[in-house]
Write a protein that holds these residues in place. Structure first.
Motif, short mmCIF file in Angstrom:
data_model
loop_
_atom_site.label_atom_id
_atom_site.label_comp_id
_atom_site.label_asym_id
_atom_site.label_seq_id
_atom_site.Cartn_x
_atom_site.Cartn_y
_atom_site.Cartn_z
N ASN A 31 2.79 -7.60 2.54
CA ASN A 31 2.30 -6.40 1.85
C ASN A 31 3.10 -5.17 2.22
O ASN A 31 3.25 -4.24 1.41
CB ASN A 31 0.82 -6.19 2.17
CG ASN A 31 -0.08 -7.04 1.28
OD1 ASN A 31 0.40 -7.87 0.51
ND2 ASN A 31 -1.38 -6.84 1.38
N TYR A 32 3.62 -5.15 3.45
CA TYR A 32 4.47 -4.02 3.86
C TYR A 32 5.73 -3.99 3.01
O TYR A 32 6.17 -2.92 2.54
CB TYR A 32 4.83 -4.16 5.34
CG TYR A 32 5.79 -3.10 5.83
CD1 TYR A 32 5.34 -1.80 6.09
CD2 TYR A 32 7.14 -3.40 6.02
CE1 TYR A 32 6.23 -0.83 6.53
CE2 TYR A 32 8.02 -2.44 6.46
CZ TYR A 32 7.56 -1.15 6.72
OH TYR A 32 8.45 -0.19 7.15
N GLY A 33 6.34 -5.17 2.79
CA GLY A 33 7.53 -5.24 1.95
C GLY A 33 7.23 -4.86 0.50
O GLY A 33 8.04 -4.18 -0.14
N LYS A 51 1.28 -2.41 -4.59
CA LYS A 51 0.14 -2.57 -3.70
C LYS A 51 -0.19 -4.05 -3.57
O LYS A 51 -0.55 -4.70 -4.55
CB LYS A 51 -1.06 -1.80 -4.21
CG LYS A 51 -2.26 -1.86 -3.26
CD LYS A 51 -3.45 -1.08 -3.81
CE LYS A 51 -4.64 -1.18 -2.85
NZ LYS A 51 -5.82 -0.44 -3.36
N ALA A 63 4.92 -2.81 -0.44
CA ALA A 63 4.67 -1.36 -0.47
C ALA A 63 5.98 -0.57 -0.52
O ALA A 63 6.03 0.52 -1.10
CB ALA A 63 3.84 -0.95 0.75
N LEU A 64 7.03 -1.12 0.08
CA LEU A 64 8.32 -0.43 0.08
C LEU A 64 8.89 -0.29 -1.32
O LEU A 64 9.68 0.63 -1.57
CB LEU A 64 9.31 -1.18 0.97
CG LEU A 64 9.01 -1.19 2.48
CD1 LEU A 64 10.06 -2.02 3.22
CD2 LEU A 64 8.96 0.23 3.04
N VAL A 65 8.51 -1.21 -2.21
CA VAL A 65 9.00 -1.13 -3.60
C VAL A 65 7.91 -0.61 -4.54
O VAL A 65 8.01 -0.78 -5.76
CB VAL A 65 9.53 -2.50 -4.07
CG1 VAL A 65 10.75 -2.90 -3.27
CG2 VAL A 65 8.44 -3.58 -3.95
N GLY A 66 6.88 -0.02 -3.97
CA GLY A 66 5.84 0.61 -4.78
C GLY A 66 4.78 -0.31 -5.32
O GLY A 66 4.08 0.04 -6.28
#
Length: 294
Positions: free
Chosen positions: A136-138, A145, A140-143
């Motif tokens: 999920n962190y990865g 959720k 989130a980096l590309v916008g």
């Protein structure tokens, strides 16, 4: 066994095989036969056995939890089987090329196969954590959720499927690599001279000659898909709200959590019948395709 002939040869073979036969009978054949007998009985390990005939089978076929577990198992198969076969073939085609360091990459892709399911499941359970997991962190980096994954009934099975593909794809890749290396190189060279594109060479030469390999990996992967358990047990325990409860998980729960040994045995034999029927159907289909190609 030189010098031993006739009946003495068979006696010597029987003596040599006896320890293995005793072990196989004690730990495999007898438990299987015992489960078949128990499937016609009601037994909770504490009270005497009560014979109820086909009662367990009739109850299982009408049980909504069994139907849900079967649907979950089929959902897993539909998500896992095409992806692991296609992904393994794609990696095999890539690693079969003369690339620098391909031996290292082959070893890297096979490492998850020899890693225990408990270790793999715990790592992916952390990776898929919706709050601090790297997946999920990865996203989130590309916008994007990320979903709740293992905590969300709509996404939990997807998380299990992704984990299983990651672990098993190396095995399929190695099998396909062996199949690719059996294809004569002169066939590809001749087709190139005739002007065939790489895509045409794949569909006209590589894919048809990989048919036995594809049948093998599909059969093995399909049988293992019906028996999916370890990753479900560690990652979700069958939840949330039964979204990842598979047939083997349901057998485990009925046998060791609820003490319904007879009912669990009946479900296991229903699962065996399904695997047997699908395997036979797949084998017949493969033979028919081989005849049509011939």
């Amino acid at each position: 066994m030189e010098g031993v002939t006739g009946r003495g040869k068979y006696i010597a073979l029987a003596v040599l095989l006896l320890p293995s036969l005793v072990g196989m009978s004690a730990f495999y054949i007898l438990p299987v036969l015992s489960s078949l007998v128990l499937s016609f009985a009601k037994w909770d390990l504490l009270t005497p056995i009560q014979w109820i005939g086909m009662g367990n089978y009739l109850a299982a076929l009408a049980d909504p939890t069994v139907q849900q577990a079967l649907r979950n198992t089929l959902t897993f198969i539909l998500g896992y089987l095409p992806a692991v076969v296609a992904g393994g073939l794609g990696l095999a085609l890539l690693l079969n090329r003369k690339l620098k360091g391909r031996t290292v990459f082959r070893a890297i892709y096979f490492v998850p196969v020899v890693t225990s399911w408990v270790a793999v499941s715990l790592v992916w359970k952390w990776l898929l954590n919706p709050q601090y997991g790297l997946v999920n962190y990865g996203l989130a980096l590309v916008g994007i959720k990320g979903p709740g994954w293992l905590f969300d009934p709509n996404w939990a099975m997807a998380g299990v499927i992704i984990t299983t593909i990651w672990k098993d794809i190396g095995f399929v890749t190695v099998i396909y690599l062996a199949g690719l290396q059996e294809i004569p190189e002169n066939l590809g060279e001749a087709s190139s001279i005739d002007g065939a594109t790489p895509w045409q060479r794949f569909w006209s030469i590589t894919w048809p000659m990989l048919a036995p390999t594809t049948f093998f990996v599909t059969t093995i992967s399909l049988i293992s898909s019906f028996q999916v358990f370890d990753q479900v047990f560690v990652m979700t325990g069958g939840g949330p709200v039964g979204a990842t409860t598979t047939m083997v998980q349901l057998i485990y729960k009925n046998a060791f959590s609820y003490g319904q040994m007879g009912y669990a045995s009946a479900i296991s034999w229903i699962l065996f019948a399904l695997i047997f029927a699908v395997t036979v159907a797949q084998n017949l289909l493969q033979k028919r395709l081989d005849k049509s190609d011939g």
